[in-house]
Design a protein around this motif. Structure first.
Motif, PDB file in Angstrom:
ATOM      1  N   THR A  24       0.840  -1.203   0.000  1.00 47.35           N
ATOM      2  CA  THR A  24       0.000   0.000   0.000  1.00 47.35           C
ATOM      3  C   THR A  24       0.873   1.250   0.000  1.00 47.35           C
ATOM      4  O   THR A  24       0.606   2.203  -0.738  1.00 47.35           O
ATOM      5  N   ALA A  25       1.924   1.255   0.814  1.00 47.08           N
ATOM      6  CA  ALA A  25       2.830   2.411   0.865  1.00 47.08           C
ATOM      7  C   ALA A  25       3.496   2.651  -0.482  1.00 47.08           C
ATOM      8  O   ALA A  25       3.805   3.789  -0.829  1.00 47.08           O
ATOM      9  N   LEU A  26       3.716   1.582  -1.249  1.00 55.91           N
ATOM     10  CA  LEU A  26       4.334   1.720  -2.572  1.00 55.91           C
ATOM     11  C   LEU A  26       3.316   1.971  -3.684  1.00 55.91           C
ATOM     12  O   LEU A  26       3.695   2.222  -4.828  1.00 55.91           O
ATOM     13  N   GLY A  27       2.038   1.862  -3.385  1.00 51.02           N
ATOM     14  CA  GLY A  27       1.008   2.074  -4.394  1.00 51.02           C
ATOM     15  C   GLY A  27       0.739   0.854  -5.253  1.00 51.02           C
ATOM     16  O   GLY A  27       0.102   0.960  -6.303  1.00 51.02           O
ATOM     17  N   PHE A  28       1.182  -0.341  -4.824  1.00 51.03           N
ATOM     18  CA  PHE A  28       0.932  -1.566  -5.580  1.00 51.03           C
ATOM     19  C   PHE A  28      -0.428  -2.126  -5.207  1.00 51.03           C
ATOM     20  O   PHE A  28      -0.953  -1.878  -4.117  1.00 51.03           O
ATOM     21  N   GLU A  29      -1.015  -2.893  -6.120  1.00 47.29           N
ATOM     22  CA  GLU A  29      -2.366  -3.404  -5.938  1.00 47.29           C
ATOM     23  C   GLU A  29      -2.372  -4.910  -5.752  1.00 47.29           C
ATOM     24  O   GLU A  29      -1.630  -5.630  -6.433  1.00 47.29           O
ATOM     25  N   LEU A  30      -3.245  -5.376  -4.876  1.00 49.19           N
ATOM     26  CA  LEU A  30      -3.431  -6.806  -4.659  1.00 49.19           C
ATOM     27  C   LEU A  30      -4.045  -7.427  -5.908  1.00 49.19           C
ATOM     28  O   LEU A  30      -5.036  -6.917  -6.434  1.00 49.19           O
ATOM     29  N   ARG A  31      -3.462  -8.497  -6.393  1.00 46.74           N
ATOM     30  CA  ARG A  31      -3.998  -9.199  -7.567  1.00 46.74           C
ATOM     31  C   ARG A  31      -4.647 -10.526  -7.176  1.00 46.74           C
ATOM     32  O   ARG A  31      -5.595 -10.955  -7.818  1.00 46.74           O
ATOM     33  N   VAL A  32      -4.093 -11.173  -6.163  1.00 47.97           N
ATOM     34  CA  VAL A  32      -4.653 -12.458  -5.733  1.00 47.97           C
ATOM     35  C   VAL A  32      -4.379 -12.636  -4.246  1.00 47.97           C
ATOM     36  O   VAL A  32      -3.321 -12.239  -3.753  1.00 47.97           O
ATOM     37  N   ARG A  33      -5.357 -13.187  -3.558  1.00 50.98           N
ATOM     38  CA  ARG A  33      -5.199 -13.542  -2.140  1.00 50.98           C
ATOM     39  C   ARG A  33      -6.000 -14.805  -1.913  1.00 50.98           C
ATOM     40  O   ARG A  33      -7.226 -14.801  -2.072  1.00 50.98           O
ATOM     41  N   GLU A  34      -5.319 -15.878  -1.586  1.00 54.43           N
ATOM     42  CA  GLU A  34      -5.977 -17.157  -1.334  1.00 54.43           C
ATOM     43  C   GLU A  34      -5.510 -17.687   0.013  1.00 54.43           C
ATOM     44  O   GLU A  34      -4.538 -18.454   0.082  1.00 54.43           O
ATOM     45  N   PRO A  35      -6.181 -17.288   1.098  1.00 57.22           N
ATOM     46  CA  PRO A  35      -5.765 -17.718   2.435  1.00 57.22           C
ATOM     47  C   PRO A  35      -5.729 -19.237   2.599  1.00 57.22           C
ATOM     48  O   PRO A  35      -4.858 -19.764   3.281  1.00 57.22           O
ATOM     49  N   GLN A  36      -6.680 -19.950   1.955  1.00 52.34           N
ATOM     50  CA  GLN A  36      -6.692 -21.401   2.081  1.00 52.34           C
ATOM     51  C   GLN A  36      -5.454 -22.038   1.452  1.00 52.34           C
ATOM     52  O   GLN A  36      -4.944 -23.037   1.959  1.00 52.34           O
ATOM     53  N   ALA A  37      -4.945 -21.449   0.396  1.00 50.83           N
ATOM     54  CA  ALA A  37      -3.702 -21.930  -0.236  1.00 50.83           C
ATOM     55  C   ALA A  37      -2.479 -21.247   0.368  1.00 50.83           C
ATOM     56  O   ALA A  37      -1.349 -21.634   0.092  1.00 50.83           O
ATOM     57  N   GLN A  38      -2.713 -20.218   1.164  1.00 49.19           N
ATOM     58  CA  GLN A  38      -1.692 -19.455   1.874  1.00 49.19           C
ATOM     59  C   GLN A  38      -0.700 -18.779   0.930  1.00 49.19           C
ATOM     60  O   GLN A  38       0.509 -18.931   1.064  1.00 49.19           O
ATOM     61  N   TRP A  39      -1.259 -17.996  -0.017  1.00 49.18           N
ATOM     62  CA  TRP A  39      -0.429 -17.174  -0.890  1.00 49.18           C
ATOM     63  C   TRP A  39      -1.210 -15.956  -1.347  1.00 49.18           C
ATOM     64  O   TRP A  39      -2.428 -15.926  -1.319  1.00 49.18           O
ATOM     65  N   ALA A  40      -0.453 -14.921  -1.711  1.00 51.92           N
ATOM     66  CA  ALA A  40      -1.034 -13.667  -2.199  1.00 51.92           C
ATOM     67  C   ALA A  40      -0.024 -13.015  -3.132  1.00 51.92           C
ATOM     68  O   ALA A  40       1.179 -13.313  -3.062  1.00 51.92           O
ATOM     69  N   GLY A  41      -0.515 -12.137  -4.003  1.00 51.55           N
ATOM     70  CA  GLY A  41       0.382 -11.464  -4.939  1.00 51.55           C
ATOM     71  C   GLY A  41      -0.086 -10.067  -5.290  1.00 51.55           C
ATOM     72  O   GLY A  41      -1.289  -9.784  -5.301  1.00 51.55           O
ATOM     73  N   TRP A  42       0.878  -9.191  -5.575  1.00 50.60           N
ATOM     74  CA  TRP A  42       0.640  -7.784  -5.906  1.00 50.60           C
ATOM     75  C   TRP A  42       1.356  -7.411  -7.209  1.00 50.60           C
ATOM     76  O   TRP A  42       2.331  -8.038  -7.599  1.00 50.60           O
ATOM     77  N   ALA A  43       0.869  -6.334  -7.833  1.00 52.25           N
ATOM     78  CA  ALA A  43       1.512  -5.781  -9.030  1.00 52.25           C
ATOM     79  C   ALA A  43       1.274  -4.266  -9.051  1.00 52.25           C
ATOM     80  O   ALA A  43       0.426  -3.740  -8.322  1.00 52.25           O
TER      81      ALA A  43
END
Length: 133
Positions: A24-43
C-alpha cells in the motif's frame, strides 16, 4: 524481464498483514489472495506483470531466507521509500538500513532496507533526483 518473484513465509496472516502495508505504501495493488492456499500477490497499477508473491514453500518445508538474496522494489518517489520503510517497521519488520541517499551506487539512488517477519531482506529504492522546490 521478470514474470514474478516469490518470497517464502511461515505464517500467512502475519506476512499478509506485513506486505499489505508495504505494498500500500508503494502504491501496488493486490492481484490475488488465497488464504486457504496461503499465498497472495501484488503488481503495479495497470500492469499484469511482474508480480510479487508471498506464500508457504511449495514443498511445505520451513521457509528460510537465502544468504545474499534480496528483493528490491522500485518506488516512484523518495517519499514512498520513507513511507514504505516506516510501514515495514510498524508491521514488525527489522531495519537493515534507514532511508537515505546511497551515492556509492549512483548520485540519485535513494533507498531503504529491511527484513520481513521471516527474515527475507527487502529493499525499496528510488532512482529519481530529488524534486525541485
Amino acid at each position: 524481464m521478470f514474470s514474478h518473484v516469490n518470497v517464502g513465509i511461515t505464517d500467512f496472516e502475519r506476512s499478509y498483514a506485513f506486505y499489505a502495508a508495504v505494498m500500500t505504501a508503494l502504491g501496488f495493488e493486490l492481484r490475488v489472495r488465497e488464504p486457504q492456499a496461503q499465498w497472495a500477490g501484488w503488481a503495479a497499477p495497470g500492469s499484469r506483470r511482474p508480480l510479487f508473491f508471498i506464500g508457504l514453500p511449495y514443498d511445505r518445508q520451513p521457509a528460510s531466507p537465502g544468504n545474499g538474496g534480496m528483493t528490491a522494489f522500485l518506488a516512484a518517489t523518495r517519499e514512498a521509500v520513507d513511507l514504505c520503510h516506516a510501514a515495514a517497521l510498524d508491521m514488525g519488520g527489522r531495519s537493515e538500513g534507514m532511508p537515505g541517499l546511497r551515492p556509492h551506487y549512483h548520485p540519485d539512488y535513494y533507498g531503504a532496507y529491511f527484513r520481513d517477519p521471516d527474515g527475507n531482506k527487502i529493499c525499496v529504492c528510488c532512482h529519481e533526483p530529488a524534486p525541485l522546490r
